[in-house]
Design a protein around this motif. Structure first.
Motif, mmCIF file in Angstrom:
data_model
loop_
_atom_site.group_PDB
_atom_site.id
_atom_site.type_symbol
_atom_site.label_atom_id
_atom_site.label_comp_id
_atom_site.label_asym_id
_atom_site.label_seq_id
_atom_site.Cartn_x
_atom_site.Cartn_y
_atom_site.Cartn_z
ATOM 1 N N ASP A 3 41.931 46.754 33.101
ATOM 2 C CA ASP A 3 40.818 45.885 33.486
ATOM 3 C C ASP A 3 41.230 44.961 34.624
ATOM 4 O OD1 ASP A 3 38.702 46.507 31.479
ATOM 5 O OD2 ASP A 3 40.270 45.911 30.067
ATOM 6 N N LYS A 4 40.254 44.654 35.484
ATOM 7 C CA LYS A 4 40.516 43.749 36.608
ATOM 8 C C LYS A 4 40.350 42.293 36.173
ATOM 9 C CE LYS A 4 39.065 46.623 40.545
ATOM 10 N NZ LYS A 4 38.116 46.690 41.686
ATOM 11 N N VAL A 5 41.260 41.433 36.664
ATOM 12 C CA VAL A 5 41.172 39.996 36.420
ATOM 13 C C VAL A 5 41.392 39.284 37.748
ATOM 14 C CG1 VAL A 5 42.204 38.003 35.260
ATOM 15 C CG2 VAL A 5 41.983 40.184 34.039
ATOM 16 N N LEU A 6 40.478 38.402 38.101
ATOM 17 C CA LEU A 6 40.619 37.631 39.331
ATOM 18 C C LEU A 6 41.453 36.390 39.063
ATOM 19 C CD1 LEU A 6 39.660 37.151 42.340
ATOM 20 C CD2 LEU A 6 37.904 35.668 41.346
ATOM 21 N N ILE A 7 42.463 36.164 39.879
ATOM 22 C CA ILE A 7 43.237 34.926 39.836
ATOM 23 C C ILE A 7 42.573 33.983 40.832
ATOM 24 C CG2 ILE A 7 45.498 33.866 40.051
ATOM 25 C CD1 ILE A 7 45.267 35.976 37.831
ATOM 26 N N TYR A 8 41.833 33.015 40.322
ATOM 27 C CA TYR A 8 40.988 32.182 41.182
ATOM 28 C C TYR A 8 41.769 31.067 41.870
ATOM 29 C CZ TYR A 8 36.881 29.493 42.653
ATOM 30 O OH TYR A 8 35.924 28.832 43.390
ATOM 31 N N SER A 9 42.632 30.381 41.132
ATOM 32 C CA SER A 9 43.411 29.275 41.691
ATOM 33 C C SER A 9 44.741 29.777 42.235
ATOM 34 C CB SER A 9 43.665 28.209 40.619
ATOM 35 O OG SER A 9 42.459 27.726 40.083
ATOM 36 N N ARG A 10 45.445 28.894 42.900
ATOM 37 C CA ARG A 10 46.776 29.223 43.412
ATOM 38 C C ARG A 10 47.811 28.970 42.316
ATOM 39 N NH1 ARG A 10 48.637 29.739 48.534
ATOM 40 N NH2 ARG A 10 46.672 28.888 49.364
ATOM 41 N N PHE A 11 48.565 30.004 41.957
ATOM 42 C CA PHE A 11 49.616 29.900 40.958
ATOM 43 C C PHE A 11 50.918 30.472 41.522
ATOM 44 C CE2 PHE A 11 45.803 30.276 38.238
ATOM 45 C CZ PHE A 11 45.993 29.226 37.359
ATOM 46 N N PRO A 12 52.072 29.950 41.110
ATOM 47 C CA PRO A 12 53.340 30.606 41.445
ATOM 48 C C PRO A 12 53.344 32.020 40.869
ATOM 49 C CG PRO A 12 53.733 28.397 40.597
ATOM 50 C CD PRO A 12 52.282 28.695 40.356
ATOM 51 N N ILE A 47 41.117 34.047 35.822
ATOM 52 C CA ILE A 47 42.034 33.010 35.375
ATOM 53 C C ILE A 47 42.026 31.914 36.430
ATOM 54 C CG2 ILE A 47 44.443 32.432 34.838
ATOM 55 C CD1 ILE A 47 44.853 35.392 34.080
ATOM 56 N N THR A 48 41.900 30.674 35.981
ATOM 57 C CA THR A 48 41.852 29.555 36.913
ATOM 58 C C THR A 48 42.609 28.367 36.346
ATOM 59 O OG1 THR A 48 40.354 28.152 38.216
ATOM 60 C CG2 THR A 48 39.699 28.637 35.961
ATOM 61 N N ALA A 49 42.931 27.419 37.211
ATOM 62 C CA ALA A 49 43.467 26.136 36.760
ATOM 63 C C ALA A 49 42.285 25.238 36.435
ATOM 64 C CB ALA A 49 44.332 25.511 37.853
ATOM 65 N N GLY A 50 42.357 24.520 35.336
ATOM 66 C CA GLY A 50 41.223 23.737 34.870
ATOM 67 C C GLY A 50 40.741 22.678 35.833
ATOM 68 N N GLY A 51 41.633 22.186 36.690
ATOM 69 C CA GLY A 51 41.247 21.156 37.638
ATOM 70 C C GLY A 51 40.616 21.681 38.907
ATOM 71 N N THR A 52 40.675 22.985 39.121
ATOM 72 C CA THR A 52 40.082 23.576 40.323
ATOM 73 C C THR A 52 38.563 23.613 40.196
ATOM 74 O OG1 THR A 52 42.015 25.007 40.642
ATOM 75 C CG2 THR A 52 39.991 25.633 41.787
ATOM 76 N N LEU A 65 30.859 38.846 35.818
ATOM 77 C CA LEU A 65 31.796 37.910 35.196
ATOM 78 C C LEU A 65 31.324 37.511 33.802
ATOM 79 C CD1 LEU A 65 34.362 36.139 35.650
ATOM 80 C CD2 LEU A 65 32.829 34.324 36.447
ATOM 81 N N GLY A 66 32.223 37.616 32.843
ATOM 82 C CA GLY A 66 31.871 37.263 31.468
ATOM 83 C C GLY A 66 32.805 36.250 30.841
ATOM 84 N N ALA A 67 33.980 36.018 31.485
ATOM 85 C CA ALA A 67 34.942 35.080 30.898
ATOM 86 C C ALA A 67 35.715 34.346 31.987
ATOM 87 C CB ALA A 67 35.913 35.806 29.980
ATOM 88 N N ILE A 68 35.798 33.047 31.835
ATOM 89 C CA ILE A 68 36.639 32.197 32.674
ATOM 90 C C ILE A 68 37.727 31.642 31.767
ATOM 91 C CG2 ILE A 68 36.754 30.087 34.050
ATOM 92 C CD1 ILE A 68 33.746 30.530 34.671
ATOM 93 N N VAL A 69 38.982 31.920 32.094
ATOM 94 C CA VAL A 69 40.086 31.496 31.243
ATOM 95 C C VAL A 69 40.966 30.516 32.008
ATOM 96 C CG1 VAL A 69 42.073 32.230 29.888
ATOM 97 C CG2 VAL A 69 40.040 33.684 29.997
ATOM 98 N N THR A 73 45.423 23.241 29.269
ATOM 99 C CA THR A 73 44.451 22.651 28.354
ATOM 100 C C THR A 73 43.217 22.103 29.062
ATOM 101 O OG1 THR A 73 44.182 21.044 26.556
ATOM 102 C CG2 THR A 73 45.567 20.380 28.419
ATOM 103 N N GLY A 74 43.358 21.670 30.325
ATOM 104 C CA GLY A 74 42.255 21.048 31.041
ATOM 105 C C GLY A 74 41.192 22.033 31.489
ATOM 106 N N TYR A 75 39.968 21.539 31.649
ATOM 107 C CA TYR A 75 38.869 22.380 32.148
ATOM 108 C C TYR A 75 37.835 21.540 32.887
ATOM 109 C CZ TYR A 75 37.012 20.788 27.605
ATOM 110 O OH TYR A 75 36.636 20.034 26.520
ATOM 111 N N GLU A 76 38.250 20.363 33.375
ATOM 112 C CA GLU A 76 37.295 19.443 33.985
ATOM 113 C C GLU A 76 36.668 19.963 35.267
ATOM 114 O OE1 GLU A 76 41.334 18.342 35.682
ATOM 115 O OE2 GLU A 76 40.529 19.044 33.767
ATOM 116 N N GLY A 77 37.308 20.944 35.911
ATOM 117 C CA GLY A 77 36.748 21.485 37.144
ATOM 118 C C GLY A 77 35.660 22.518 36.926
ATOM 119 N N ILE A 78 35.515 23.001 35.703
ATOM 120 C CA ILE A 78 34.559 24.060 35.400
ATOM 121 C C ILE A 78 33.176 23.476 35.108
ATOM 122 C CG2 ILE A 78 34.131 26.120 34.022
ATOM 123 C CD1 ILE A 78 36.848 26.085 35.445
#
Length: 315
Positions: A3-12, A47-52, A65-69, A73-78
């Motif tokens: 399955d395809k997963v988009l990496i939305y934020s910048r991660f190492p 997959i995203t960082a919660g602050g993005t 799109l059916g799931a944002i992970v 712990t944070g999710y204030e950007g969503i």
């Protein structure tokens, strides 16, 4: 085909290795426009960082799109309301990094109260060896008998309180509701600031907590007071904090988070009564493994047609 997963934020890249072993990753690294509409058409999870920041417009770029992970712990950007409107489940990693974040809170508290950076500089400069007097090295009140207030009594707040209590302090807290914990409950943030001399910010970021720690709260801490923030930079009015530190309306601060990361304002970095760290509260090996476990559990459940085990409810 995986399955395809988009990496939305910048991660190492090292943080994405385990995900890449199970899924086909489209790493946007913060730039979704690098992929065509056709490439995004069948991406069902991201997959995203919660602050993005992630609003409805960005969600609409992925029609299936059916799931944002959220990694962490944070999710204030969503925009949870936008996700709910589109039938998109949102998950995160609750408590996965709580112990590590609590550790950094205690580290910042002790370093600020005992003026560790000043002491370190005193040695490195040669002033100690030269017996040069320094007003910053005068004896200060330690931790024993201090009243430490914890703003937020979630998983991280509880671990902070337990650690802080070991330093022979009194521990109080304020949160949206009273909890069954062995600490003194204060009915408001104002009351907590009046009561304590160390305020540790461990509340979840959001519209209701934006600049909750303002000039009035800092004034209530008093000239021997300290503030420690391991939550999000948005919870403290940074301009008010700079003013309080500069005017010595409070004694000091320990900060792991800032209003605009990765930038700490020059006005803060120039002050000797501030201890700074680059948002590394949850940045330990065990925390990353635990957060990745939560991300994988959410993704596996979603692709199996099951509810996310760590789903965020409500908008």
């Amino acid at each position: 085909m995986p399955d395809k997963v988009l990496i939305y934020s910048r991660f190492p890249k090292a943080q994405l290795t385990r995900f890449g072993e199970r899924y086909e990753l489209l790493n946007a690294a913060g730039k979704t426009e690098m992929f065509s509409a056709g490439e995004l058409a069948d991406v069902r999870a991201m997959i995203t960082a919660g602050g993005t920041p992630l609003g409805g417009e960005a969600m609409d770029l992925l029609p299936t799109l059916g799931a944002i992970v959220c990694y962490g712990t944070g999710y204030e950007g969503i925009d949870l309301a936008a996700a709910a409107k589109r039938g998109i489940a949102v998950g995160h990693s609750p408590g996965a990094n709580a112990a590590s974040v609590a550790d950094i809170a205690v580290m910042l508290m002790l370093a600020a109260v005992r003026r560790l950076p000043v002491a370190d500089s005193y040695i490195r400069s040669g002033d100690w060896a030269g017996r040069k007097p320094s007003p910053m090295m005068r004896p200060q009140a330690g931790m024993r008998g201090r009243k430490v207030g914890v703003y937020g009594m979630g998983e991280i707040g509880r671990k902070i309180a337990a650690r802080v209590a070991a330093f022979e302090t009194e521990v109080g807290y304020f949160s949206r509701s009273k909890h069954d914990v062995p600490y003194h409950y204060l009915p408001s943030l104002e009351a907590l600031a009046d009561w304590c001399s160390v305020l540790v910010v461990a509340v979840r970021a959001g519209a209701e907590t934006n600049h909750a720690v303002n000039a009035d709260i800092l004034r209530r801490l008093g000239s021997d007071g300290f503030v420690v923030n391991i939550s999000r930079g948005s919870v403290i009015d940074e301009k008010a904090l700079v003013a309080a530190l500069t005017d010595q309306a409070i004694a000091g601060a320990g900060l792991d988070v800032f209003a605009k990361e990765p930038h700490a304002p020059d006005a803060l970095t120039a002050l000797p009564n501030v201890v700074l760290s680059p948002h590394l509260g949850g940045h330990t090996l065990e925390s990353h493994v635990a957060m990745q476990d939560c991300v994988l559990a959410n993704l596996e459940a979603f692709f199996a047609g099951k509810p996310l085990p760590y789903e965020i409810r409500g908008s």
